[in-house]
Design a protein around this motif. Structure first.
Motif, PDB file in Angstrom:
ATOM      1  N   VAL A  51       0.980  38.535  -5.530  1.00 31.74           N
ATOM      2  CA  VAL A  51       2.264  38.072  -5.010  1.00 31.74           C
ATOM      3  C   VAL A  51       2.608  36.725  -5.645  1.00 31.74           C
ATOM      4  N   PRO A  52       3.878  36.364  -5.645  1.00 30.47           N
ATOM      5  CA  PRO A  52       4.264  35.101  -6.284  1.00 30.47           C
ATOM      6  C   PRO A  52       3.846  33.893  -5.461  1.00 30.47           C
ATOM      7  N   LEU A  53       3.570  32.828  -6.161  1.00 27.83           N
ATOM      8  CA  LEU A  53       3.430  31.502  -5.559  1.00 27.83           C
ATOM      9  C   LEU A  53       4.135  30.553  -6.515  1.00 27.83           C
ATOM     10  N   ILE A  54       5.317  30.122  -6.121  1.00 29.61           N
ATOM     11  CA  ILE A  54       6.136  29.247  -6.949  1.00 29.61           C
ATOM     12  C   ILE A  54       6.318  27.940  -6.187  1.00 29.61           C
ATOM     13  N   ILE A  55       5.980  26.834  -6.824  1.00 29.48           N
ATOM     14  CA  ILE A  55       6.158  25.518  -6.225  1.00 29.48           C
ATOM     15  C   ILE A  55       7.036  24.715  -7.176  1.00 29.48           C
ATOM     16  N   PHE A  56       8.141  24.197  -6.648  1.00 34.62           N
ATOM     17  CA  PHE A  56       9.118  23.486  -7.462  1.00 34.62           C
ATOM     18  C   PHE A  56       9.481  22.188  -6.763  1.00 34.62           C
ATOM     19  N   GLY A  57       9.483  21.090  -7.480  1.00 35.99           N
ATOM     20  CA  GLY A  57       9.889  19.830  -6.893  1.00 35.99           C
ATOM     21  C   GLY A  57       9.499  18.657  -7.759  1.00 35.99           C
ATOM     22  N   PRO A  58       9.789  17.446  -7.273  1.00 39.74           N
ATOM     23  CA  PRO A  58       9.481  16.244  -8.055  1.00 39.74           C
ATOM     24  C   PRO A  58       7.975  16.119  -8.277  1.00 39.74           C
ATOM     25  N   GLY A  59       7.611  15.776  -9.500  1.00 39.77           N
ATOM     26  CA  GLY A  59       6.207  15.593  -9.830  1.00 39.77           C
ATOM     27  C   GLY A  59       5.473  16.872 -10.177  1.00 39.77           C
ATOM     28  N   ASP A  81      -1.048  17.454   0.369  1.00 41.28           N
ATOM     29  CA  ASP A  81      -1.308  16.695  -0.849  1.00 41.28           C
ATOM     30  C   ASP A  81       0.003  16.254  -1.495  1.00 41.28           C
ATOM     31  N   LEU A  82       0.959  17.180  -1.594  1.00 42.79           N
ATOM     32  CA  LEU A  82       2.253  16.838  -2.192  1.00 42.79           C
ATOM     33  C   LEU A  82       3.024  15.833  -1.349  1.00 42.79           C
ATOM     34  N   ALA A  83       2.992  15.992  -0.034  1.00 47.66           N
ATOM     35  CA  ALA A  83       3.747  15.107   0.860  1.00 47.66           C
ATOM     36  C   ALA A  83       3.152  13.708   0.915  1.00 47.66           C
ATOM     37  N   LEU A  84       1.827  13.619   0.912  1.00 44.24           N
ATOM     38  CA  LEU A  84       1.159  12.327   1.042  1.00 44.24           C
ATOM     39  C   LEU A  84       0.867  11.666  -0.297  1.00 44.24           C
ATOM     40  N   GLY A  93     -11.311  21.898   6.999  1.00 49.17           N
ATOM     41  CA  GLY A  93     -12.307  22.892   6.635  1.00 49.17           C
ATOM     42  C   GLY A  93     -11.806  23.819   5.551  1.00 49.17           C
ATOM     43  N   ILE A  94     -10.624  23.546   5.030  1.00 52.49           N
ATOM     44  CA  ILE A  94     -10.030  24.386   3.999  1.00 52.49           C
ATOM     45  C   ILE A  94     -10.066  23.597   2.691  1.00 52.49           C
ATOM     46  N   PRO A  95     -10.643  24.173   1.650  1.00 56.40           N
ATOM     47  CA  PRO A  95     -10.679  23.448   0.376  1.00 56.40           C
ATOM     48  C   PRO A  95      -9.278  23.240  -0.177  1.00 56.40           C
ATOM     49  N   THR A  96      -9.050  22.106  -0.793  1.00 49.05           N
ATOM     50  CA  THR A  96      -7.731  21.824  -1.362  1.00 49.05           C
ATOM     51  C   THR A  96      -7.770  22.016  -2.860  1.00 49.05           C
ATOM     52  N   ARG A  97      -6.651  22.423  -3.382  1.00 49.02           N
ATOM     53  CA  ARG A  97      -6.459  22.509  -4.821  1.00 49.02           C
ATOM     54  C   ARG A  97      -5.054  22.070  -5.108  1.00 49.02           C
ATOM     55  N   SER A  98      -4.910  20.971  -5.810  1.00 52.09           N
ATOM     56  CA  SER A  98      -3.580  20.528  -6.200  1.00 52.09           C
ATOM     57  C   SER A  98      -3.101  21.350  -7.377  1.00 52.09           C
ATOM     58  N   VAL A  99      -1.784  21.543  -7.428  1.00 47.48           N
ATOM     59  CA  VAL A  99      -1.217  22.284  -8.552  1.00 47.48           C
ATOM     60  C   VAL A  99      -1.117  21.376  -9.748  1.00 47.48           C
TER      61      VAL A  99
END
Length: 99
Positions: A51-59, A81-84, A93-99
């Motif tokens: 399925v798609p995962l599209i993230i669009f925005g500043p940075g 991560d994006l907001a902060l 308890g959930i691993p993070t992965r930045s785009v």
């Protein structure tokens, strides 16, 4: 695509647009006769799982593609991560992965 374009037109007219991140995804795909199946939940073919995962925005670099599978439960920590602007401080308890 047309509906997404219309949504982006509306959002881009907002004064908050420079601080807006848009995330488009789904929890499952849909079979339309491929492999003789219709719907979802009864098979594990690619059209249901991919399925798609599209993230669009500043940075967020335009055209960036990640090579690993992104899991739906990784979206929340990515939003934090994006907001902060840094990895979340919450112990989810959930691993993070930045785009």
């Amino acid at each position: 695509d047309d509906q997404v374009a219309q949504l982006m037109d509306v959002l881009s007219a907002s004064p908050d647009w420079p601080n807006t991140v848009v995330i488009i995804t789904s929890d499952h795909g849909e079979g339309f006769g491929e492999h003789g199946t219709y719907g979802h939940g009864w098979n594990i073919y690619r059209e249901v799982l991919h399925v798609p995962l599209i993230i669009f925005g500043p940075g967020i670099p335009a055209g960036l593609r990640i090579q690993h599978l992104a899991r739906i439960h990784e979206i929340f920590p990515t939003v934090l991560d994006l907001a902060l602007g840094e990895p979340p401080l919450l112990d989810t308890g959930i691993p993070t992965r930045s785009v």
